[in-house]
Design a protein around this motif. Structure first.
Motif, mmCIF file in Angstrom:
data_model
loop_
_atom_site.group_PDB
_atom_site.id
_atom_site.type_symbol
_atom_site.label_atom_id
_atom_site.label_comp_id
_atom_site.label_asym_id
_atom_site.label_seq_id
_atom_site.Cartn_x
_atom_site.Cartn_y
_atom_site.Cartn_z
ATOM 1 N N SER A 69 35.492 45.047 41.896
ATOM 2 C CA SER A 69 35.677 43.666 41.452
ATOM 3 C C SER A 69 35.163 42.653 42.469
ATOM 4 O O SER A 69 35.497 42.725 43.661
ATOM 5 C CB SER A 69 37.159 43.400 41.178
ATOM 6 N N PHE A 70 34.349 41.720 41.978
ATOM 7 C CA PHE A 70 33.841 40.565 42.726
ATOM 8 C C PHE A 70 32.846 40.920 43.833
ATOM 9 O O PHE A 70 32.392 40.035 44.565
ATOM 10 C CB PHE A 70 34.994 39.740 43.341
ATOM 11 N N MET A 71 32.491 42.195 43.968
ATOM 12 C CA MET A 71 31.532 42.551 45.007
ATOM 13 C C MET A 71 30.201 41.843 44.791
ATOM 14 O O MET A 71 29.537 41.421 45.749
ATOM 15 C CB MET A 71 31.341 44.072 45.046
ATOM 16 N N PRO A 98 40.047 51.001 46.633
ATOM 17 C CA PRO A 98 41.470 50.660 46.645
ATOM 18 C C PRO A 98 42.020 50.746 48.064
ATOM 19 O O PRO A 98 41.575 51.572 48.866
ATOM 20 C CB PRO A 98 42.100 51.720 45.731
ATOM 21 N N SER A 99 42.979 49.915 48.365
ATOM 22 C CA SER A 99 43.524 49.913 49.723
ATOM 23 C C SER A 99 44.325 51.175 50.027
ATOM 24 O O SER A 99 44.489 51.547 51.189
ATOM 25 C CB SER A 99 44.399 48.681 49.935
ATOM 26 N N VAL A 100 44.813 51.830 48.978
ATOM 27 C CA VAL A 100 45.612 53.039 49.143
ATOM 28 C C VAL A 100 44.996 54.157 48.306
ATOM 29 O O VAL A 100 44.637 53.950 47.135
ATOM 30 C CB VAL A 100 47.071 52.814 48.701
ATOM 31 N N MET A 108 40.960 40.378 47.932
ATOM 32 C CA MET A 108 41.502 40.129 46.604
ATOM 33 C C MET A 108 42.937 40.641 46.497
ATOM 34 O O MET A 108 43.400 41.432 47.322
ATOM 35 C CB MET A 108 40.638 40.802 45.529
ATOM 36 N N ASP A 109 43.643 40.141 45.480
ATOM 37 C CA ASP A 109 44.935 40.672 45.091
ATOM 38 C C ASP A 109 44.657 41.807 44.115
ATOM 39 O O ASP A 109 44.207 41.573 42.995
ATOM 40 C CB ASP A 109 45.778 39.572 44.426
ATOM 41 N N GLU A 110 44.900 43.036 44.543
ATOM 42 C CA GLU A 110 44.537 44.187 43.717
ATOM 43 C C GLU A 110 45.346 44.263 42.431
ATOM 44 O O GLU A 110 44.831 44.681 41.389
ATOM 45 C CB GLU A 110 44.729 45.478 44.522
ATOM 46 N N LEU A 127 46.802 41.725 40.691
ATOM 47 C CA LEU A 127 46.467 40.645 39.759
ATOM 48 C C LEU A 127 44.971 40.527 39.498
ATOM 49 O O LEU A 127 44.554 39.805 38.589
ATOM 50 C CB LEU A 127 46.995 39.307 40.300
ATOM 51 N N ARG A 128 44.161 41.237 40.291
ATOM 52 C CA ARG A 128 42.704 41.165 40.188
ATOM 53 C C ARG A 128 42.217 39.718 40.328
ATOM 54 O O ARG A 128 41.454 39.197 39.524
ATOM 55 C CB ARG A 128 42.190 41.766 38.879
ATOM 56 N N LEU A 129 42.681 39.076 41.392
ATOM 57 C CA LEU A 129 42.290 37.702 41.688
ATOM 58 C C LEU A 129 41.735 37.635 43.106
ATOM 59 O O LEU A 129 42.159 38.383 43.993
ATOM 60 C CB LEU A 129 43.491 36.756 41.579
ATOM 61 N N ARG A 130 40.787 36.744 43.336
ATOM 62 C CA ARG A 130 40.259 36.531 44.679
ATOM 63 C C ARG A 130 41.375 35.999 45.570
ATOM 64 O O ARG A 130 42.151 35.135 45.151
ATOM 65 C CB ARG A 130 39.097 35.536 44.639
ATOM 66 N N SER A 131 41.425 36.458 46.800
ATOM 67 C CA SER A 131 42.444 35.980 47.741
ATOM 68 C C SER A 131 41.904 34.799 48.549
ATOM 69 O O SER A 131 40.740 34.404 48.425
ATOM 70 C CB SER A 131 42.856 37.112 48.679
ATOM 71 N N ASP A 132 42.751 34.271 49.406
ATOM 72 C CA ASP A 132 42.353 33.136 50.250
ATOM 73 C C ASP A 132 41.256 33.524 51.235
ATOM 74 O O ASP A 132 40.559 32.651 51.757
ATOM 75 C CB ASP A 132 43.568 32.602 51.023
#
Length: 295
Positions: free
Chosen positions: A56-58, A176-178, A254-256, A258-263
């Motif tokens: 996502s968003f890459m 994924p982070s995990v 990103m917020d994995e 919610l699939r939203l871009r993070s700050d």
């Protein structure tokens, strides 16, 4: 023609700068997010589950690099529909009605895991399809999406190689982070995959590692991802063709859930700009065939 063709065009984009800053191509093969209706109807899982396989968003993280003088390639169809980071015919016989081509690779580890050219599962192991799909559908996706993408990518690589004598293809992914296994160690922010030193000059991997570490990222090499088909297929350091895979931990941008871009999204995009500049500073003489062959 597949059902995809009538719903979205183009299937992928290649953006070249007016003037090349350096022979560097940034490629995003897994960030596609346009899902054909027929595919969604054939899936036993919902869109949200399918989207977990996206990087996502890459494509957005690297898209601005065209303005810095670098070429950018991005795919718009989803990897769960067809995966261009596989051999063209890594096909699982259990998925299809009809006879597979005799030359199909039905025994690869990726096929066994359900992640062939036409994936059987998404990244977390969920089955995609209600029932078997016809082999003609699979072959149609390969002919109309997979092959045109690779022809275009090959042309772009050859163009840069002829002009500069060498080329660096940066294959951009996210993870994924995990991991799925609880026994897997904590994943770093960035994993550099060079097929254990075979797909690019060691100098390139070192520059990426040092640049990202200097900007506060933890880094690793080749584990858990050493590079897929694109890295292996296009990487030929002895001929001046260098390919490296860069995997970003999704939690850093990103917020994995919610699939939203993070700050931090804008910061990570800016760090990609710095990485591109550092790669561009590598002397071309250090990357040309006679140098790579001597390493």
């Amino acid at each position: 023609m597949t059902e995809f063709d009538g719903e979205f065009s183009p299937a992928f984009e290649i953006a070249e700068p007016a003037v090349w800053r350096a022979p560097i191509i940034f490629n995003s093969p897994h960030s596609g997010s346009v899902y054909p209706n027929a595919f969604l109807n054939a899936s036993r899982i919902d869109l949200e589950a399918l989207q977990r396989s996206e990087d996502s968003f890459m494509d957005e993280l690297i898209g601005h690099l065209i303005h810095d003088g670098f070429s950018v390639v991005r795919v718009h169809f989803p990897r769960s529909y067809i995966d261009v980071n596989r051999e063209p015919y890594e096909l699982d016989p259990r998925m299809f009605n009809g006879r597979l081509p005799s030359f199909a690779n039905t025994r690869s580890m990726r096929v066994a895991g359900g992640l062939g050219t036409i994936p059987r599962v998404v990244g977390d192991g969920q089955e995609i399809y209600h029932e078997r799909i016809h082999i003609d559908d699979a072959l149609g996706r390969i002919e109309t999406l997979y092959k045109p993408y690779h022809r275009a990518l090959r042309r772009l690589i050859n163009q840069a190689h002829q002009q500069f004598g060498s080329v660096i293809l940066v294959d951009c992914h996210s993870m994924p982070s995990v991991g799925i296994s609880r026994d897997e160690p904590k994943r770093p922010d960035v994993v550099i995959g060079d097929r254990y030193g075979t797909s690019c000059s060691p100098l390139i991997a070192t520059v990426i590692e040092e640049t990202m570490a200097a900007r506060g990222y933890s880094t690793g090499r080749n584990k858990p991802y050493a590079g897929g088909f694109i890295t292996e297929h296009y990487g030929s350091p002895a001929t001046g063709l260098h390919t490296v895979q860069v995997e970003l931990n999704r939690a850093i941008y990103m917020d994995e859930r919610l699939r939203l871009r993070s700050d931090r999204f804008a910061t990570v995009a800016e760090d990609f700009s710095r990485l591109a500049e550092r790669l561009a500073e590598i002397p071309l003489d250090d990357l040309r065939p006679f140098q790579a062959a001597a390493e």
